[in-house]
Design a protein around this motif. Sequence first.
Motif, PDB file in Angstrom:
ATOM      1  N   ASN A  12      -5.019   0.375  -4.335  1.00  0.00           N
ATOM      2  CA  ASN A  12      -6.198   1.028  -3.559  1.00  0.00           C
ATOM      3  C   ASN A  12      -5.848   2.062  -2.872  1.00  0.00           C
ATOM      4  OD1 ASN A  12      -7.574  -1.730  -4.182  1.00  0.00           O
ATOM      5  ND2 ASN A  12      -5.772  -2.707  -3.663  1.00  0.00           N
ATOM      6  N   GLN A  13      -5.586   3.280  -3.639  1.00  0.00           N
ATOM      7  CA  GLN A  13      -5.934   4.450  -3.082  1.00  0.00           C
ATOM      8  C   GLN A  13      -6.241   4.650  -2.449  1.00  0.00           C
ATOM      9  OE1 GLN A  13      -1.847   7.150  -4.640  1.00  0.00           O
ATOM     10  NE2 GLN A  13      -2.694   5.587  -6.285  1.00  0.00           N
ATOM     11  N   GLY A  61       1.075  -1.503  -0.447  1.00  0.00           N
ATOM     12  CA  GLY A  61      -0.392   0.271   0.476  1.00  0.00           C
ATOM     13  C   GLY A  61       1.333   1.020  -0.318  1.00  0.00           C
TER      14      GLY A  61
END
Length: 284
Positions: A237-238, A204
Amino acid sequence: MATTRIEAGFYFLYFSFFPMLLSASGLYPQAKNVIWKSTNFKTVLVWEPKPSANYSYTVELSPVGGNAQKIPNCIQSSQTMCDLSTVMTDPKACYVADVLSQPPQGVIPELSEFPHKTSPKFCPYDDTEIDRPKFTLEVSKGKATLNVRDSPTAIFNGQHLQTLRDIFSEQLHYKVTYWKNRSTGKKTSDSQTSMIEVTGLDQGESYCFQVQVYIPSRTYGKQFGDLSHAQCSEVENQSILDVYSPAVIISAIILILLLTGIIITVTVVCCKRKKKADDKKDVV
């Protein structure tokens, strides 16, 4: 009497040939500031000054301890550089070059020896500079894979250009410098292969990478090549907060509220006007 004859002969030779040598030296000035410029075994000899129409330069190259050879494209030339890449066929040899000041092409030389300037010794394997490499980057599930291109050189093997890997073999390493995007803390990793994996990355997060050639067998100060351009990974998946700054988000909210208010106001006004129009029809 014998001594007198010897002295007379010496003075005769001295006063006969010294003016000729002095004249030739003035007519054909000696080259100066002879230096090597080499990147990825693309090797060029450069010097000063630019010659006048009265003289030219010829370059002779010799391996240390070997015989000198004239470079065909650098014979009686008006240039102040000579590309020696194709004749320095042994990258592990050391070379010296002589820059001779000679008459221009078409002029018959008056002397057998001309003013010359010898270059410093140059050893391509140890001295050539290494340019920044290119690489592709893939990041997934906390692991980065860097595929580095082994850069081509200017040295031929048959009809094919050799790469840095061909010349340095197991001595060719790659040093990877990486860091979290927007962070100053950096880490490094060393690899002997062109396919490099960096593990232990935080999922992430966006990471940035730079690569440079590392030759551990070289002397200190010549072991590292130039750093590549940095490449940064995208964040999977920001959240909206990772993509846009708070100021942009607040401005967007205000704009949405403003547009909503305008729409509501226009709708209410239209409804009131329609109701008044309907009431007038009922009265009539």
